[in-house]
Each structure stands twice: as C-alpha cells, then as structure tokens.
Design an enzyme around this catalytic site. Structure first.
Site, PDB file in Angstrom:
ATOM      1  N   VAL A 196       0.841  -1.199   0.000  1.00 12.82           N
ATOM      2  CA  VAL A 196       0.000   0.000   0.000  1.00 12.82           C
ATOM      3  C   VAL A 196       0.872   1.244   0.000  1.00 12.82           C
ATOM      4  CG1 VAL A 196      -1.721   1.302   1.286  1.00 12.82           C
ATOM      5  CG2 VAL A 196      -1.920  -1.181   1.119  1.00 12.82           C
ATOM      6  N   ASP A 206       2.475   3.983 -43.201  1.00 12.06           N
ATOM      7  CA  ASP A 206       2.844   2.950 -44.165  1.00 12.06           C
ATOM      8  C   ASP A 206       1.925   1.748 -44.013  1.00 12.06           C
ATOM      9  OD1 ASP A 206       3.885   1.085 -42.250  1.00 12.06           O
ATOM     10  OD2 ASP A 206       5.777   2.178 -42.226  1.00 12.06           O
ATOM     11  N   LYS A 248       5.733   1.579 -48.501  1.00 10.39           N
ATOM     12  CA  LYS A 248       6.848   1.122 -49.338  1.00 10.39           C
ATOM     13  C   LYS A 248       6.680  -0.381 -49.520  1.00 10.39           C
ATOM     14  CE  LYS A 248      10.079   4.681 -47.814  1.00 10.39           C
ATOM     15  NZ  LYS A 248      11.418   4.969 -47.268  1.00 10.39           N
ATOM     16  N   GLY A 297       5.155   0.642 -39.088  1.00  4.96           N
ATOM     17  CA  GLY A 297       5.147  -0.616 -38.364  1.00  4.96           C
ATOM     18  C   GLY A 297       6.410  -0.811 -37.562  1.00  4.96           C
ATOM     19  N   ASP A 309       9.323  -0.578 -34.971  1.00  6.61           N
ATOM     20  CA  ASP A 309       9.986   0.535 -34.302  1.00  6.61           C
ATOM     21  C   ASP A 309      10.612   1.444 -35.352  1.00  6.61           C
ATOM     22  OD1 ASP A 309      11.337   1.410 -31.470  1.00  6.61           O
ATOM     23  OD2 ASP A 309      12.724   1.695 -33.137  1.00  6.61           O
ATOM     24  N   MET A 342      12.655  -8.723 -43.586  1.00  5.86           N
ATOM     25  CA  MET A 342      12.687  -8.396 -45.016  1.00  5.86           C
ATOM     26  C   MET A 342      13.519  -9.408 -45.784  1.00  5.86           C
ATOM     27  SD  MET A 342      13.088  -4.221 -44.803  1.00  5.86           S
ATOM     28  CE  MET A 342      14.558  -4.304 -43.783  1.00  5.86           C
TER      29      MET A 342
END
Length: 394
Positions: free
Chosen positions: A8, A182, A204, A235, A237, A319
């Site tokens: 608390v 994006d 992109k 999307g 970071d 990617m």
C-alpha cells in the site's frame, strides 16, 4: 512522510513521486521496489518504526502500516500539527481524500468517487482511455499566442495489432492533424480518425510501389511548418530498419520540433507472439537482428555473413523472404549446422498469422511450397525447438 513500507505504501509513494514530492518513508522494512528508489535518491528511508515527532516539517502524511494503532497515532500527530493525513486503513478517519489521478500529456484528470475509490479509478481509466484513443477529443485546448507551433512525432506502431501500439503512440495519433502511414502500421487506427485528419499513404511495398524517402521527409517538414501536428506512423519501431533517423534529421535540420515514440519491433514481438523467445536461459545468450533485403554477396550488403555463420545464438531476419535461400546457404557455408531449426512467422500479430517450421537446408523449398510472402519474420536457432505456443483467451 509515508509511514509503512508494504504494497500500500508502495502505491502511495509512486503517486507522490510522480507529483514531484520529497518523500521520506519510515518503516523497519520496505518492498524491494521501494528499496530500489533509495540509492538514486528518489526517496529517503528511515529504517525504524514510527516515533512521535516524525511528522516535523511534513505537509502531508500517509499512514500505511498494517497496525491500526500506529496508523491512529500518525493521524493524531498530523491533526495536532495541522498536517493533511491519509489513513490507508480507515478512510473516514483521514483528514484528506486523494482523487484517482490520470495524465494524458499535460492534461491531468482527477476523479472523486463519492466515497468509493474503485468507482473513481474506473471513471478515471475510462476518461484517460477515451483521451488516448480519441473517443474523447481534446481539440478545445487554447492555442498559444501567435498560433500553434507545428510538430512531428515519429511513432512505432508495433507489429500490426492495434492493441500493441504504445499508449504514447496512440495518444499522438489521436491528436494528429496529419498522419503519414505505411502499410505495416496498424490500419484500424486510421479508420477511427475524424474526417478532418489528413491521412497520407507513405507505404513502401517490397520491390513494388513506394513513396520516396525524400518525399516523406519533405511532407513531414512542410505540414509541420504550416502549424500542423504531424504523425509519421510506421510498423514496428522507427529506428529498426525504419529509416526513422533520416526523418528525425530532416525535421531537426528544418527547425521542426520532433519526438520519437519507440514501438514493439517485429524482430522480437512477432516471434514472441508465436511462442519463440529470441533468448532462453541455458540455451542462448545473444541474438542478432539482420536485414535480408539484399542477399549475401550483393555490393550493397553491409552484413558480415561469415561472422553470423559462426554465431551460436539466435538470428532474426527481417525483409528476407525473397533472399531466404541465399541467406540460409551463407549461414551454412560459414559454420551453421544445416539442420539448424528455422521458424517463419507470417502476418505476425494479425488474425492470419501462421508459423512454418523447417531447417536451414529446407528453408527455400518450404517457403516456396507454403507460398510465403511478406511480411514475414524468420528465426534461426535452438530457440525454435521450444514449442509452448501462447493462446489468447476467447
């Protein structure tokens, strides 16, 4: 002055520190979290029981021990000294009631619940949530003299699920006049924006249509210099293969105030959603995130593939769908075992997410047979053998 060092007291101290109070805790023992605040000087800890006179110099007291007699003594001393005192165990014996407080930017919301603290907390949370997601609009704020200065916020939207954007990121989107987004950003956030908010498609597509980075930079600066609140929503970071630094540099060069809101990178978040940790005790002590947009041996590649092949830990490739076969071959060539497990997670965090498991030698064939297309994240290493896949409750 906070008397008591349990859970608390911990909650009360957190609120007092947020209000920039100088806090002293009197208690023989405190929680580990409170103890962690002592060394950096965030609070002072007096390691003993309460004694009469401890409130000397205090303007506010919290009695939060598990002994009603001690709490009553603290409240009695506070009354004699005309010091506000909140008793955690007896609200009716307190000389002050504190509201449930929430903050959204520089806006502070305080709610009294008519004697019911849970009611106050519920209303506060609902109001702050509404301010955060834009269902309660804060567009009546007084503009400073000379008009409002424009600004840019670079927001990492996370791997795709709108629930995985940060609170600050959602706030920025809700307050925006212009959003450059994006295709990997949480699209449902755009659907909830008022019609007067301008949404610009800055996608992109892999080896397809895309807006040039120079044009994106120019639009951010142009709208901000026109006095608008601009959000660059992307999307993951902004600084993990997101070209966020280029956008930051463009804003700084133009004298535009700019803020960076980190996001949950898909390199960690997407494997995690599939039940694959990038590290695990006793299994791996390192992980590497690598861009696979160009294959090994390409003149534009900056990756030291021989070094990655010698690693024992986890390799996460972003990617890297079209170049997967070449990357897998390079890792094997430079030392990674051909049967090293690989997991490919497609459409991470969305309803169509799926996981395909294979090995380095079988990766190219598996991707072709399964028809895997971007966006996809693939993970190489022994962590892939772990199989405790999480499931959301229905």
């Amino acid at each position: 002055m906070v008397v008591g060092g349990g859970q608390v007291a911990h909650r009360r101290v957190a609120g007092l520190l947020e209000a920039r109070a100088l806090v002293t805790v009197v208690s023989p023992e405190v929680t580990p979290a409170l103890e962690a605040l002592v060394a950096p000087g965030s609070l002072t800890w007096v390691r003993r029981r309460y004694r009469p006179g401890d409130l000397d110099g205090a303007w506010y007291a919290v009695a939060a021990t598990d002994d009603p007699a001690v709490n009553a003594a603290v409240a009695g001393e506070a009354e004699g000294r005309r010091v506000f005192c909140a008793r955690a165990d007896d609200r009716s014996a307190s000389s002050v009631w504190t509201p449930a407080v929430g903050r959204q930017g520089d806006l502070v919301v305080g709610v009294h619940g008519g004697g019911d603290p849970q009611r106050a907390v519920g209303v506060r949370d609902a109001v702050v949530a509404g301010l955060t997601d834009g269902s309660i609009r804060d567009r009546a704020a007084r503009e400073p003299e000379g008009g409002r200065a424009g600004s840019v916020v670079l927001v990492g939207g996370g791997p795709g699920d709108p629930g995985l954007i940060t609170v600050r990121g959602q706030q920025a989107v809700a307050q925006a006049d212009v959003v450059l987004a994006d295709h990997l950003a949480p699209q449902s956030l755009l659907a909830s924006l008022p019609s007067e908010v301008e949404v610009i498609d800055a996608s992109k597509l892999p080896r397809g249509r895309s807006m040039a980075q120079e044009q994106i930079n120019a639009l951010l600066v142009e709208h901000a210099l026109a006095g608008r609140r601009v959000v660059r929503l992307k999307g993951g970071d902004p600084f993990v293969f997101g070209r966020g630094m280029e956008e930051l540099e463009a804003c700084v060069a133009a004298g535009v105030p700019v803020e960076v809101v980190p996001g949950v990178t898909s390199a960690i978040g997407v494997p995690g959603l599939a039940g694959i940790p990038v590290t695990h005790r006793g299994l791996t002590h390192e992980f590497v995130v690598v861009s696979g947009h160009v294959p090994p041996g390409h003149p534009a590649s900056l990756v030291d593939w021989p070094a990655l092949g010698r690693l024992r830990g986890t390799v996460v490739v972003l990617m890297g769908v079209d170049t997967a076969g070449a990357i897998a071959a390079a890792l094997v060539e430079h030392g990674r075992a051909p049967d090293t497990p690989v997991a490919v997670v497609t459409d991470g965090s969305t309803p169509t997410q799926r996981v395909v498991r294979t090995t380095l030698t079988g990766l190219a064939r598996t991707l072709a047979d399964e028809g895997v297309r971007p966006p996809a994240v693939w993970v190489v290493g022994e962590v892939v053998r772990l199989t405790a896949e999480p499931r959301r409750p229905r």
